[in-house]
Design an enzyme around this catalytic site. Structure first.
Site, PDB file in Angstrom:
ATOM      1  CB  ALA A 110     -38.580  57.070 -53.347  1.00 51.42           C
ATOM      2  CG  ASN A 179     -40.486  60.344 -60.892  1.00 53.68           C
ATOM      3  OD1 ASN A 179     -40.413  61.250 -61.711  1.00 53.68           O
ATOM      4  ND2 ASN A 179     -41.523  59.543 -60.811  1.00 53.68           N
ATOM      5  CG  HIS A 209     -34.555  53.128 -54.901  1.00 54.39           C
ATOM      6  ND1 HIS A 209     -34.958  53.154 -56.216  1.00 54.39           N
ATOM      7  CD2 HIS A 209     -35.664  53.336 -54.175  1.00 54.39           C
ATOM      8  CE1 HIS A 209     -36.256  53.362 -56.268  1.00 54.39           C
ATOM      9  NE2 HIS A 209     -36.713  53.485 -55.034  1.00 54.39           N
TER      10      HIS A 209
HETATM   11  N1  LIG Z   1     -39.990  61.632 -56.641  1.00 54.05           N
HETATM   12  C1  LIG Z   1     -40.321  60.400 -56.271  1.00 54.05           C
HETATM   13  O1  LIG Z   1     -39.582  59.702 -55.571  1.00 54.05           O
HETATM   14  C2  LIG Z   1     -41.645  59.836 -56.715  1.00 54.05           C
HETATM   15  C3  LIG Z   1     -42.067  58.607 -56.207  1.00 54.05           C
HETATM   16  C4  LIG Z   1     -43.304  58.121 -56.609  1.00 54.05           C
HETATM   17  C5  LIG Z   1     -44.073  58.820 -57.510  1.00 54.05           C
HETATM   18  N2  LIG Z   1     -43.612  60.003 -58.001  1.00 54.05           N
HETATM   19  C6  LIG Z   1     -44.427  60.780 -58.974  1.00 54.05           C
HETATM   20  O2  LIG Z   1     -45.629  61.147 -58.356  1.00 54.05           O
HETATM   21  C7  LIG Z   1     -46.704  60.960 -59.268  1.00 54.05           C
HETATM   22  C8  LIG Z   1     -47.980  60.701 -58.490  1.00 54.05           C
HETATM   23  O3  LIG Z   1     -47.842  59.480 -57.768  1.00 54.05           O
HETATM   24  P1  LIG Z   1     -49.105  58.833 -57.023  1.00 54.05           P
HETATM   25  O4  LIG Z   1     -48.628  57.549 -56.471  1.00 54.05           O
HETATM   26  O5  LIG Z   1     -49.760  59.829 -56.134  1.00 54.05           O
HETATM   27  O6  LIG Z   1     -50.062  58.541 -58.294  1.00 54.05           O
HETATM   28  P2  LIG Z   1     -51.623  58.221 -58.294  1.00 54.05           P
HETATM   29  O7  LIG Z   1     -51.885  57.530 -59.591  1.00 54.05           O
HETATM   30  O8  LIG Z   1     -52.042  57.561 -57.031  1.00 54.05           O
HETATM   31  O9  LIG Z   1     -52.299  59.678 -58.326  1.00 54.05           O
HETATM   32  C9  LIG Z   1     -52.118  60.558 -59.393  1.00 54.05           C
HETATM   33  C10 LIG Z   1     -53.265  61.545 -59.394  1.00 54.05           C
HETATM   34  O10 LIG Z   1     -53.004  62.542 -60.407  1.00 54.05           O
HETATM   35  C11 LIG Z   1     -54.179  62.739 -61.165  1.00 54.05           C
HETATM   36  N3  LIG Z   1     -53.807  63.208 -62.505  1.00 54.05           N
HETATM   37  C12 LIG Z   1     -53.218  62.492 -63.487  1.00 54.05           C
HETATM   38  N4  LIG Z   1     -53.049  63.263 -64.575  1.00 54.05           N
HETATM   39  C13 LIG Z   1     -53.530  64.493 -64.264  1.00 54.05           C
HETATM   40  C14 LIG Z   1     -53.659  65.702 -64.997  1.00 54.05           C
HETATM   41  N5  LIG Z   1     -53.226  65.819 -66.250  1.00 54.05           N
HETATM   42  N6  LIG Z   1     -54.198  66.768 -64.357  1.00 54.05           N
HETATM   43  C15 LIG Z   1     -54.644  66.664 -63.086  1.00 54.05           C
HETATM   44  N7  LIG Z   1     -54.555  65.523 -62.349  1.00 54.05           N
HETATM   45  C16 LIG Z   1     -54.021  64.452 -62.946  1.00 54.05           C
HETATM   46  C17 LIG Z   1     -54.881  61.387 -61.164  1.00 54.05           C
HETATM   47  O11 LIG Z   1     -56.260  61.500 -61.463  1.00 54.05           O
HETATM   48  C18 LIG Z   1     -54.607  60.898 -59.744  1.00 54.05           C
HETATM   49  O12 LIG Z   1     -55.602  61.351 -58.847  1.00 54.05           O
HETATM   50  C19 LIG Z   1     -46.252  59.789 -60.154  1.00 54.05           C
HETATM   51  O13 LIG Z   1     -46.845  59.859 -61.435  1.00 54.05           O
HETATM   52  C20 LIG Z   1     -44.763  59.957 -60.212  1.00 54.05           C
HETATM   53  O14 LIG Z   1     -44.389  60.692 -61.375  1.00 54.05           O
HETATM   54  C21 LIG Z   1     -42.432  60.511 -57.613  1.00 54.05           C
END
Ligand SMILES: NC(=O)c1ccc[n+]([C@@H]2O[C@H](COP(=O)([O-])OP(=O)(O)OC[C@H]3O[C@@H](n4cnc5c(N)ncnc54)[C@H](O)[C@@H]3O)[C@@H](O)[C@H]2O)c1
Length: 258
Positions: A110, A179, A209
């Site tokens: 992001a 993050n 942000h």
């Molecule tokens: N870098 C960035 O700017 C940024 C921004 C948003 C989110 N993120 C990260 O991305 C991650 C995912 O975001 P999202 O919106 O897709 O989340 P989400 O909740 O929509 O999807 C997460 C998926 O991961 C799966 N999961 C959870 N734990 C797991 C495990 N131990 N093993 C296998 N699969 C597992 C869940 O079942 C789900 O399908 C967030 O948790 C966050 O840490 C980063």
């Protein structure tokens, strides 16, 4: 490539790749700890995914990075991380630093402005880096909050500050929300320099942000307003497209500005 986590980010990345958005990058496997309907690629365990893919994209959360990153790199597979906050834990950062031959790579997610912040920090260490984030209150409710505190946060009708402190503490307390602060810290080479302020703002239909930095190279200020993902309001809708941009660079097909 294989994806861990077929939710808002991982699902959109797989869909875009299946549409042929990045020629030469083929999604071959999804790892998830729940059954994902209509993923469009075989859902397999991590060991199987590592045998099929050159690159794994983590879109599942900090715990997956903590548990699996070093093993993925030791298998000789590159790992592109979205849950960058996991690297705020020194034990995780040390484990991935010692692992390989796979490469650890972070998507910009992001965030923006990381290119010049990284260049400025390379010229001379920055002296101040600050990240101020404003999100919808309900997206900031955490399991460690007690019932009345969570209800107050959900029901607030004005902006309230929910955290000020360092990027490491921010990543621990708000693992799915900050993050960006960790990514900025990584880009400037000093996680401990990043001051974080997190606001719960009921008017924040767009997640905001403000990234500020100063040092001998100059002064930098970026304001980002991202529309939340319809699938997951904690995540900005642009993040899957940042992942695709990272994959394009990894595949040797950068999209113009590198
Ligand atoms: N870098 C960035 O700017 C940024 C921004 C948003 C989110 N993120 C990260 O991305 C991650 C995912 O975001 P999202 O919106 O897709 O989340 P989400 O909740 O929509 O999807 C997460 C998926 O991961 C799966 N999961 C959870 N734990 C797991 C495990 N131990 N093993 C296998 N699969 C597992 C869940 O079942 C789900 O399908 C967030 O948790 C966050 O840490 C980063």
């Amino acid at each position: 490539m294989a994806v861990i986590g077929g939710g808002a980010i991982g699902g959109a990345v797989i869909s875009a790749l299946r549409e042929g958005r990045l020629p030469g990058v083929e999604p071959v496997a999804l790892v998830d700890d729940r059954p994902v309907q209509g993923a469009g690629v075989p859902q397999v365990d991590l060991a199987t995914a590592l045998d099929r893919a050159d690159v794994v994209v983590e879109c599942a959360g900090q715990a997956v990075v903590a548990q699996s990153a070093a093993g993925i790199l030791d298998h000789g597979v590159d790992l592109l991380v979205t849950s960058v906050g996991a690297l705020c834990d020194p034990a995780v950062a040390d484990a991935v630093a010692a692992a390989g031959p796979g490469r650890l790579l972070l998507t910009s997610g992001a965030a923006g402005g990381l290119d010049i912040l990284s260049a400025a920090a390379a010229q001379a260490p920055l002296t101040r880096v600050a990240v101020t984030t404003a999100k919808l209150p309900a997206t900031l409710v955490q399991p460690w909050m007690d019932g009345p505190a969570a209800a107050r946060l959900r029901g607030t009708d004005r902006p309230v500050e929910v955290f000020t402190g360092g990027a490491r503490e921010a990543a621990r307390l708000f693992p799915r929300s900050l993050n960006l602060a960790a990514t900025v810290g990584w880009a400037v080479g000093d996680l401990d320099l990043v001051e974080v302020r997190l606001m719960a703002d009921p008017s924040a239909a767009l997640t905001r942000h403000l990234i500020e930095a100063e040092g001998p190279s100059g002064a930098y200020r970026f304001e980002i307003q991202n529309l939340p993902s319809p699938e997951n309001p904690r995540t900005s809708g642009v993040v899957p497209y940042a992942v695709l941009r990272s994959l394009a660079a990894l595949a040797g097909r950068p999209s113009g500005v590198i």
